[in-house]
Design a protein around this motif. Structure first.
Motif, PDB file in Angstrom:
ATOM      1  N   LEU A 171      -6.682  -9.604   3.846  1.00 46.47           N
ATOM      2  CA  LEU A 171      -6.366  -8.461   2.991  1.00 46.47           C
ATOM      3  C   LEU A 171      -5.213  -8.793   2.046  1.00 46.47           C
ATOM      4  O   LEU A 171      -4.257  -9.487   2.420  1.00 46.47           O
ATOM      5  CB  LEU A 171      -5.993  -7.243   3.839  1.00 46.47           C
ATOM      6  CG  LEU A 171      -7.104  -6.616   4.692  1.00 46.47           C
ATOM      7  CD1 LEU A 171      -6.581  -5.380   5.405  1.00 46.47           C
ATOM      8  CD2 LEU A 171      -8.320  -6.263   3.842  1.00 46.47           C
ATOM      9  N   THR A 172      -5.308  -8.283   0.839  1.00 46.40           N
ATOM     10  CA  THR A 172      -4.273  -8.474  -0.184  1.00 46.40           C
ATOM     11  C   THR A 172      -3.969  -7.136  -0.830  1.00 46.40           C
ATOM     12  O   THR A 172      -4.704  -6.154  -0.630  1.00 46.40           O
ATOM     13  CB  THR A 172      -4.756  -9.461  -1.268  1.00 46.40           C
ATOM     14  OG1 THR A 172      -5.860  -8.865  -1.973  1.00 46.40           O
ATOM     15  CG2 THR A 172      -5.195 -10.783  -0.639  1.00 46.40           C
ATOM     16  N   LEU A 217      -6.785  -8.714   8.897  1.00 49.89           N
ATOM     17  CA  LEU A 217      -5.654  -7.874   8.505  1.00 49.89           C
ATOM     18  C   LEU A 217      -4.471  -8.701   8.024  1.00 49.89           C
ATOM     19  O   LEU A 217      -3.796  -8.347   7.043  1.00 49.89           O
ATOM     20  CB  LEU A 217      -5.233  -7.002   9.689  1.00 49.89           C
ATOM     21  CG  LEU A 217      -4.032  -6.071   9.481  1.00 49.89           C
ATOM     22  CD1 LEU A 217      -4.324  -5.028   8.400  1.00 49.89           C
ATOM     23  CD2 LEU A 217      -3.648  -5.379  10.794  1.00 49.89           C
ATOM     24  N   SER A 223      -6.977  -5.549  -2.414  1.00 45.05           N
ATOM     25  CA  SER A 223      -8.137  -5.127  -1.619  1.00 45.05           C
ATOM     26  C   SER A 223      -8.363  -3.630  -1.765  1.00 45.05           C
ATOM     27  O   SER A 223      -7.406  -2.840  -1.827  1.00 45.05           O
ATOM     28  CB  SER A 223      -7.924  -5.475  -0.144  1.00 45.05           C
ATOM     29  OG  SER A 223      -7.758  -6.876   0.026  1.00 45.05           O
ATOM     30  N   VAL A 233     -12.232  -1.246   2.057  1.00 43.37           N
ATOM     31  CA  VAL A 233     -12.152  -2.443   2.897  1.00 43.37           C
ATOM     32  C   VAL A 233     -11.019  -2.306   3.916  1.00 43.37           C
ATOM     33  O   VAL A 233     -11.175  -2.633   5.091  1.00 43.37           O
ATOM     34  CB  VAL A 233     -11.956  -3.700   2.032  1.00 43.37           C
ATOM     35  CG1 VAL A 233     -11.722  -4.926   2.914  1.00 43.37           C
ATOM     36  CG2 VAL A 233     -13.158  -3.912   1.125  1.00 43.37           C
ATOM     37  N   VAL A 234      -9.877  -1.812   3.457  1.00 40.41           N
ATOM     38  CA  VAL A 234      -8.728  -1.641   4.357  1.00 40.41           C
ATOM     39  C   VAL A 234      -9.075  -0.673   5.490  1.00 40.41           C
ATOM     40  O   VAL A 234      -8.811  -0.944   6.666  1.00 40.41           O
ATOM     41  CB  VAL A 234      -7.496  -1.146   3.576  1.00 40.41           C
ATOM     42  CG1 VAL A 234      -6.353  -0.822   4.537  1.00 40.41           C
ATOM     43  CG2 VAL A 234      -7.041  -2.190   2.561  1.00 40.41           C
ATOM     44  N   ARG A 263       0.837  -1.196   0.000  1.00 43.57           N
ATOM     45  CA  ARG A 263       0.000   0.000   0.000  1.00 43.57           C
ATOM     46  C   ARG A 263       0.872   1.246   0.000  1.00 43.57           C
ATOM     47  O   ARG A 263       2.040   1.227   0.405  1.00 43.57           O
ATOM     48  CB  ARG A 263      -0.920   0.030   1.215  1.00 43.57           C
ATOM     49  CG  ARG A 263      -1.585  -1.274   1.581  1.00 43.57           C
ATOM     50  CD  ARG A 263      -2.440  -1.858   0.472  1.00 43.57           C
ATOM     51  NE  ARG A 263      -3.617  -1.066   0.173  1.00 43.57           N
ATOM     52  CZ  ARG A 263      -4.675  -1.515  -0.477  1.00 43.57           C
ATOM     53  NH1 ARG A 263      -4.685  -2.777  -0.929  1.00 43.57           N
ATOM     54  NH2 ARG A 263      -5.710  -0.739  -0.712  1.00 43.57           N
TER      55      ARG A 263
END
Length: 516
Positions: free
Chosen positions: A412-413, A408, A416, A420-421, A349
């Protein structure tokens, strides 16, 4: 002429007085016809101790006492008592509003001061006034002093005036922030920020003590959780305020403003806060309104238990709360400090997306903390079980926290969506700040008033140990097991704390609870 006090001339055979004589009274006379102890009703003779004592005129509106007419006195006394109770209740509400407002704004200023230097850190780094290592030293000095003083502050709140402790701490914190803005020596900054951290420890223990004195146990959790939200609110608004001042007037002006606001608020708190309702001649909200005499009895009981700090530390319940507090605070600190690193390094991210996750976590914490207080107050008033209801609600929050950590780390990828995060961050914030609020409430309300500050200080110390463990020790774990290994460890700790609460209901009943 026949004397007026001759009963035979005035009293008819049926014991009544003719010719409108109901407006007079016969005193110190006797009569064979009045030998029974009768009360004057609608113009009849009232007799006491063998003599005619008085005559009541319209006795339906009056009471005859000691041979005299008390017309409506009873009703007047009852009315006066009712009016007095209403006045006292209104005065109590006014004091509660004023004191809570002072605590809310004052603790927001505590938070603002605690973080004011970190808001200026990017500017100081860009100007070459500090290095990353220097920033770490300054921060560590503050955190260590804060951990020590928060424990001492809890103990002191049981010994000295909470009003003075709260105001003095805010005054010292503001003064340290002002002096910080007047120098550019890193060594002096480290010393001043240690002083600031030490002053910070006076804040929350004083709040906890004053809340317990001024608010009813029935809604204690609600007031507690709303007051804790002042820190979240300050943490949300103060970065924008600091950024504006730094851009417009420089970093030192930002700290000057934070320090001055705290000094003014310290004086306002000193003038507004009252330590105990009794000092304002008001009834204690912690006692039933129909048992005013119990206040003195409780004072006597507290005096008998003054030397029971050792007994407090031997209470298994205190250790259960401390262990759970350590686990959740360790998880909260780890996600706050290392969550961005995990999202950037493991999930790819961006910095902005990682920052949004942390912001969502704070927002969730704001609502989660308030929800925890309101929810536990309502459930505790309706559900009666052989366990601490608040702790059972905390266990439910901890289960939600465990689920959030699992999502978490394993759900999550990089693909995502940010929604959503951020949603996961909000859930984690709510599920961690909720128990944090509950454990503080439980520690303060489950022990005698003269030990509540010490009890809260002890569990807060355990929480600070969790915060320390979330730093360097977890970074070592991450090197060996990766950040997913860290998240897995946190899942195990939160699940274990929930299990500890559910499996130890007998330990939830403290000595104070048994007496109540």
């Amino acid at each position: 002429m026949t004397p007026d006090n001759t009963v035979s001339k005035r009293v008819t055979p049926n014991g009544t007085i003719p010719n409108g004589a109901t407006n007079g009274s016969l005193r110190n006379t006797t009569s064979a016809q009045s030998s029974s102890n009768t009360h004057a009703m609608n113009g009849k003779i009232s007799r006491s101790n063998g003599s005619v004592s008085s005559l009541s005129n319209g006795a339906t509106n009056g009471v005859i006492l000691n041979g005299e007419i008390k017309n409506g006195k009873m009703k007047e006394n009852v009315k006066e008592m009712g009016d007095s109770s209403k006045i006292k209740a209104n005065q109590l509400k006014s004091y509660q509003r004023a004191i809570f407002t002072a605590l809310f704004l004052g603790y927001a200023c505590y938070t603002y001061n605690r973080k004011s230097a970190s808001y200026a850190t990017p500017t100081l780094l860009a100007a070459g006034l500090v290095t990353t290592n220097t920033v770490g030293v300054i921060s560590s000095c503050q955190n260590m002093a804060y951990a020590v003083s928060k424990f001492l502050g809890g103990v002191l709140s049981d010994k000295i005036s909470a009003r003075l402790l709260f105001s003095f701490g805010l005054l010292l914190s503001g003064a340290a922030t002002l002096l910080f803005s007047r120098t550019e020596d890193p060594m002096v900054w480290a010393v001043l920020w240690a002083v600031n951290g030490f002053a910070q420890g006076c804040g929350w223990p004083s709040c906890a003590k004053l809340l317990k004195k001024w608010f009813s146990p029935a809604n204690f959790g609600t007031w507690w959780s709303v007051l804790t939200a002042s820190s979240n609110l300050s943490g949300t608004l103060s970065p924008f305020l600091a950024a504006y001042i730094i851009i417009s007037h420089g970093w030192s002006a930002s700290l000057v403003f934070a320090g001055l606001v705290s000094l003014v608020m310290a004086v306002a708190a000193l003038l507004t806060i009252v330590d105990d309702p009794e000092l304002a001649n008001l009834p204690s909200p912690a006692l039933p309104v129909d048992a005013p005499g119990k206040a003195g009895e409780n004072k006597k009981e507290e005096k008998k238990e003054e030397g029971s700090v050792k007994n407090l530390l031997r209470t298994p319940f205190l250790w259960v709360v401390s262990a759970c507090y350590l686990a959740v605070f360790m998880a909260k600190t780890a996600i706050s400090e290392w969550g961005q690193v995990f999202l950037i390094n493991d999930l790819g991210r961006s910095q902005l997306e990682a920052s949004s996750f942390v912001s969502a976590m704070e927002t969730g914490g704001f609502f989660g903390g308030i929800l925890a207080g309101v929810l536990t107050d309502r459930i505790a008033s309706k559900v009666k079980v052989q366990a601490n209801v608040r702790l059972l609600v905390a266990a439910a929050f901890m289960c939600a926290c465990c689920a959030g950590l699992y999502v978490l780390s394993f759900v999550l990828t990089p693909a995502s969506s940010q929604v959503v995060v951020s949603g996961v961050g909000a859930v984690l914030g709510a599920s961690m700040f909720g128990p944090i609020s509950i454990y503080g409430i439980v520690a303060s309300e489950s022990f005698p008033a003269h030990l509540s500050g010490t009890a809260h200080a002890f569990v807060a110390l355990a929480a600070n140990v969790g915060a320390v463990l979330a730093g360097w020790p977890l970074s070592r774990v991450a090197r060996v097991w990766s950040w997913r290994g860290v998240l897995l460890l946190l899942q195990a700790l939160t699940a274990a704390s929930a299990l500890l609460i559910v499996t130890t209901p007998r330990l939830h009943i403290t000595t104070k609870a048994k007496k109540d």
